[in-house]
Design an enzyme around this catalytic site. Structure first.
Site, PDB file in Angstrom:
ATOM      1  N   TRP A  15       0.861  -1.192   0.000  1.00  0.00           N
ATOM      2  CA  TRP A  15       0.000   0.000   0.000  1.00  0.00           C
ATOM      3  C   TRP A  15       0.891   1.234   0.000  1.00  0.00           C
ATOM      4  O   TRP A  15       1.882   1.281   0.741  1.00  0.00           O
ATOM      5  CB  TRP A  15      -0.899  -0.006   1.244  1.00  0.00           C
ATOM      6  CG  TRP A  15      -2.050  -0.945   1.097  1.00  0.00           C
ATOM      7  CD1 TRP A  15      -2.024  -2.293   1.286  1.00  0.00           C
ATOM      8  CD2 TRP A  15      -3.373  -0.618   0.704  1.00  0.00           C
ATOM      9  NE1 TRP A  15      -3.263  -2.819   1.029  1.00  0.00           N
ATOM     10  CE2 TRP A  15      -4.114  -1.812   0.686  1.00  0.00           C
ATOM     11  CE3 TRP A  15      -4.019   0.582   0.363  1.00  0.00           C
ATOM     12  CZ2 TRP A  15      -5.454  -1.859   0.341  1.00  0.00           C
ATOM     13  CZ3 TRP A  15      -5.357   0.540   0.031  1.00  0.00           C
ATOM     14  CH2 TRP A  15      -6.078  -0.661   0.015  1.00  0.00           C
ATOM     15  N   ASP A  51      -7.770 -10.083   6.764  1.00  0.00           N
ATOM     16  CA  ASP A  51      -8.000  -8.955   7.670  1.00  0.00           C
ATOM     17  C   ASP A  51      -8.708  -9.490   8.909  1.00  0.00           C
ATOM     18  O   ASP A  51      -9.649 -10.290   8.779  1.00  0.00           O
ATOM     19  CB  ASP A  51      -8.963  -7.930   7.052  1.00  0.00           C
ATOM     20  CG  ASP A  51      -8.365  -7.138   5.896  1.00  0.00           C
ATOM     21  OD1 ASP A  51      -7.148  -7.233   5.653  1.00  0.00           O
ATOM     22  OD2 ASP A  51      -9.147  -6.406   5.243  1.00  0.00           O
ATOM     23  N   HIS A  55      -8.685  -4.461  12.103  1.00  0.00           N
ATOM     24  CA  HIS A  55      -8.080  -3.645  11.042  1.00  0.00           C
ATOM     25  C   HIS A  55      -8.894  -2.369  10.758  1.00  0.00           C
ATOM     26  O   HIS A  55      -8.344  -1.312  10.527  1.00  0.00           O
ATOM     27  CB  HIS A  55      -7.946  -4.490   9.777  1.00  0.00           C
ATOM     28  CG  HIS A  55      -7.378  -3.788   8.596  1.00  0.00           C
ATOM     29  ND1 HIS A  55      -6.223  -3.048   8.636  1.00  0.00           N
ATOM     30  CD2 HIS A  55      -7.818  -3.715   7.309  1.00  0.00           C
ATOM     31  CE1 HIS A  55      -5.975  -2.543   7.442  1.00  0.00           C
ATOM     32  NE2 HIS A  55      -6.920  -2.927   6.631  1.00  0.00           N
ATOM     33  N   HIS A 156     -15.782  -3.450   3.709  1.00  0.00           N
ATOM     34  CA  HIS A 156     -15.213  -4.065   4.919  1.00  0.00           C
ATOM     35  C   HIS A 156     -16.237  -4.075   6.055  1.00  0.00           C
ATOM     36  O   HIS A 156     -16.485  -5.107   6.686  1.00  0.00           O
ATOM     37  CB  HIS A 156     -13.971  -3.288   5.386  1.00  0.00           C
ATOM     38  CG  HIS A 156     -12.714  -3.561   4.614  1.00  0.00           C
ATOM     39  ND1 HIS A 156     -12.421  -2.948   3.435  1.00  0.00           N
ATOM     40  CD2 HIS A 156     -11.661  -4.382   4.876  1.00  0.00           C
ATOM     41  CE1 HIS A 156     -11.243  -3.367   2.996  1.00  0.00           C
ATOM     42  NE2 HIS A 156     -10.752  -4.242   3.851  1.00  0.00           N
ATOM     43  N   GLU A 168      -7.651 -11.344   1.200  1.00  0.00           N
ATOM     44  CA  GLU A 168      -7.290 -10.408   0.132  1.00  0.00           C
ATOM     45  C   GLU A 168      -5.969 -10.794  -0.531  1.00  0.00           C
ATOM     46  O   GLU A 168      -5.153 -11.512   0.045  1.00  0.00           O
ATOM     47  CB  GLU A 168      -7.171  -8.982   0.707  1.00  0.00           C
ATOM     48  CG  GLU A 168      -8.492  -8.433   1.200  1.00  0.00           C
ATOM     49  CD  GLU A 168      -8.385  -7.137   1.995  1.00  0.00           C
ATOM     50  OE1 GLU A 168      -9.306  -6.319   1.927  1.00  0.00           O
ATOM     51  OE2 GLU A 168      -7.372  -6.945   2.713  1.00  0.00           O
TER      52      GLU A 168
HETATM   53  N1  LIG Z   1      -2.519  -1.163   4.590  1.00  0.00           N
HETATM   54  C1  LIG Z   1      -3.028   0.047   4.296  1.00  0.00           C
HETATM   55  C2  LIG Z   1      -2.212   1.161   4.325  1.00  0.00           C
HETATM   56  C3  LIG Z   1      -2.687   2.392   4.034  1.00  0.00           C
HETATM   57  C4  LIG Z   1      -4.025   2.534   3.735  1.00  0.00           C
HETATM   58  C5  LIG Z   1      -4.852   1.471   3.671  1.00  0.00           C
HETATM   59  C6  LIG Z   1      -4.387   0.220   3.973  1.00  0.00           C
HETATM   60  C7  LIG Z   1      -5.283  -0.943   3.940  1.00  0.00           C
HETATM   61  O1  LIG Z   1      -4.927  -2.036   4.226  1.00  0.00           O
HETATM   62  C8  LIG Z   1      -6.664  -0.657   3.491  1.00  0.00           C
HETATM   63  C9  LIG Z   1      -7.757  -1.605   3.405  1.00  0.00           C
HETATM   64  N2  LIG Z   1      -8.546  -1.450   4.555  1.00  0.00           N
HETATM   65  C10 LIG Z   1      -7.617  -3.067   3.231  1.00  0.00           C
HETATM   66  O2  LIG Z   1      -7.299  -3.860   4.089  1.00  0.00           O
HETATM   67  O3  LIG Z   1      -8.112  -3.527   2.244  1.00  0.00           O
HETATM   68 ZN   LIG Z   2      -8.964  -5.220   3.701  1.00  0.00          ZN
HETATM   69 ZN   LIG Z   3      -5.937  -6.183   4.205  1.00  0.00          ZN
END
Ligand SMILES: Nc1ccccc1C(=O)C[C@H](N)C(=O)O
Ligand SMILES: [Zn+2]
Ligand SMILES: [Zn+2]
Length: 206
Positions: A15, A51, A55, A156, A168
């Site tokens: 990310w 997740d 999270h 989510h 994921e």
């Molecule tokens: N690791 C991140 C770093 C920065 C911003 C978002 C995330 C996410 O993991 C977002 C999302 N909630 C996800 O698990 O799909």
């Molecule tokens: Zn997620």
């Molecule tokens: Zn994730």
């Protein structure tokens, strides 16, 4: 056995702004006199991972509290590629009777060497539909079930509201749609907001 996990190695996409992946031998055989000892640094949301509700919900459960049964057992893989999002109406034509674990092949992460700029995401109405079908685990081949820039994380939260768990970053391009046995067990991380998993499919035997 079909490996549906993404390789974890230096340079693996993360990310934007998140912790880069690193593995190094922190104590070599020469130094220790007996063994190579490795050190791993990574964001939990790298590659193929689950997740935990913590999270996206401060009161949500941590990885250690998750029911392991979710992550091992019959799963159906369906091809939903070519859509910008997946809602209840996109899945209406699929037979999902008796399915408890559903893996969606969106094929929307085209270059595995770079973090995607846009992905197929799950619409807010999907969670209720999946719940009605009896689905308890949803897996996707992209880094998120929500749009990448989402802050409210409707998918989510919507899935969590129905106690549907999230897997994921699967690699599904080499998988034919059908029924399999899924194994994608999280690590016994007491405090964590998620866990890397080694996800595999085995031929389904009823
Ligand atoms: N690791 C991140 C770093 C920065 C911003 C978002 C995330 C996410 O993991 C977002 C999302 N909630 C996800 O698990 O799909
Ligand atoms: Zn997620
Ligand atoms: Zn994730």
């Amino acid at each position: 056995m079909i490996d549906i996990s993404r390789r974890l190695e230096k340079g693996v996409p993360t990310w934007p702004g998140d912790t880069a992946f690193s593995y190094e031998v922190s104590w070599s055989k020469e130094q220790s006199g007996s063994v190579n000892v490795g050190k791993l640094t990574m964001s939990i949301h790298t590659g193929t991972h689950i997740d935990s509700p913590f999270h996206f919900d401060n009161n949500g459960c941590k990885v250690m509290d998750l029911d392991l049964q979710l992550y091992i057992g019959p799963a159906r893989v369906i091809d939903v590629s070519g859509r910008s999002s997946i809602g209840a109406e996109d899945l209406a034509a699929y037979d999902l009777d008796g399915v408890t674990r559903l893996l969606l092949c969106t094929s929307s992460w085209s270059n595995p060497d770079v973090f995607p700029s846009e992905i197929t995401y799950l619409k807010a109405d999907l969670a209720a539909f999946l719940n009605k079908k009896g689905i308890r685990l949803i897996g996707v081949d992209v880094p998120s079930v929500d749009p990448l820039d989402s802050k409210e994380l409707a998918a989510h939260h919507g899935l969590h509201a129905y106690d549907i768990h999230i897997l994921e970053g699967l690699a599904l391009d080499h998988v034919n749609p059908g029924d399999y046995e899924l194994i994608a067990l999280p690590l016994p991380l007491a405090e964590a907001d998620g866990s890397p998993v080694r996800a595999v499919l085995r031929p389904y035997t009823a």
